[in-house]
Design an enzyme around this catalytic site. Sequence first.
Site, short mmCIF file in Angstrom:
data_model
loop_
_atom_site.label_atom_id
_atom_site.label_comp_id
_atom_site.label_asym_id
_atom_site.label_seq_id
_atom_site.Cartn_x
_atom_site.Cartn_y
_atom_site.Cartn_z
CE LYS A 38 -3.65 5.24 -1.65
NZ LYS A 38 -4.66 5.96 -2.43
CE1 TYR A 93 -3.81 2.39 0.77
CE2 TYR A 93 -2.32 3.30 2.41
CZ TYR A 93 -3.48 3.39 1.66
OH TYR A 93 -4.28 4.48 1.80
#
Length: 176
Positions: A164, A160
């Site tokens: 990002k 993640y």
Amino acid sequence: MTLRAPRPDLTSIVTGASSGIGAEIARELARRGHGVTLVARRQGPLDELAAELGDRHGVRAEVVTADLTDIDARTAIATTLDERGLRGQVLVNNAGLSPLYGKLSEVTEELFDKIVALNLKGPYRLSSLIGERMAEGEGGSIINISSTAAANPAPKAEPYGAAKAGLNNLTRSFAF
């Protein structure tokens, strides 16, 4: 951000609009009189939100059900807008997966691919497709919702955070 005056042929596309930040962004845009196109996997919550926004604010509230981890679904969004006679004035790339997954060794290749597809590849592709149409018309704005995990990676959220961070760099590249 300054938006053009609302028009029936303009829409603000909000991904991940079935709940949370996405739903609140859609509510604020509708409160300001702007039409919205709500995008997420779950049809029911999108239909409920579209009805709420149409009733409360009198705006055109469209629904597009799509799994943004799927490349064909991402591409179909732009086609659907064209078919409905809508031009994007704002694209909010908000859809994302929950950040905690377990030990890095427990993250399967399939899960990793979904995380990257939803948090990085999806915004890239939608920005390309919708942004191209914006550039051909009267312009518009692209908002990519990121996370502090992009700059502060944490255990159990490595894929993640990496996705990002990529989204942040992608967003910065749009400014040039």
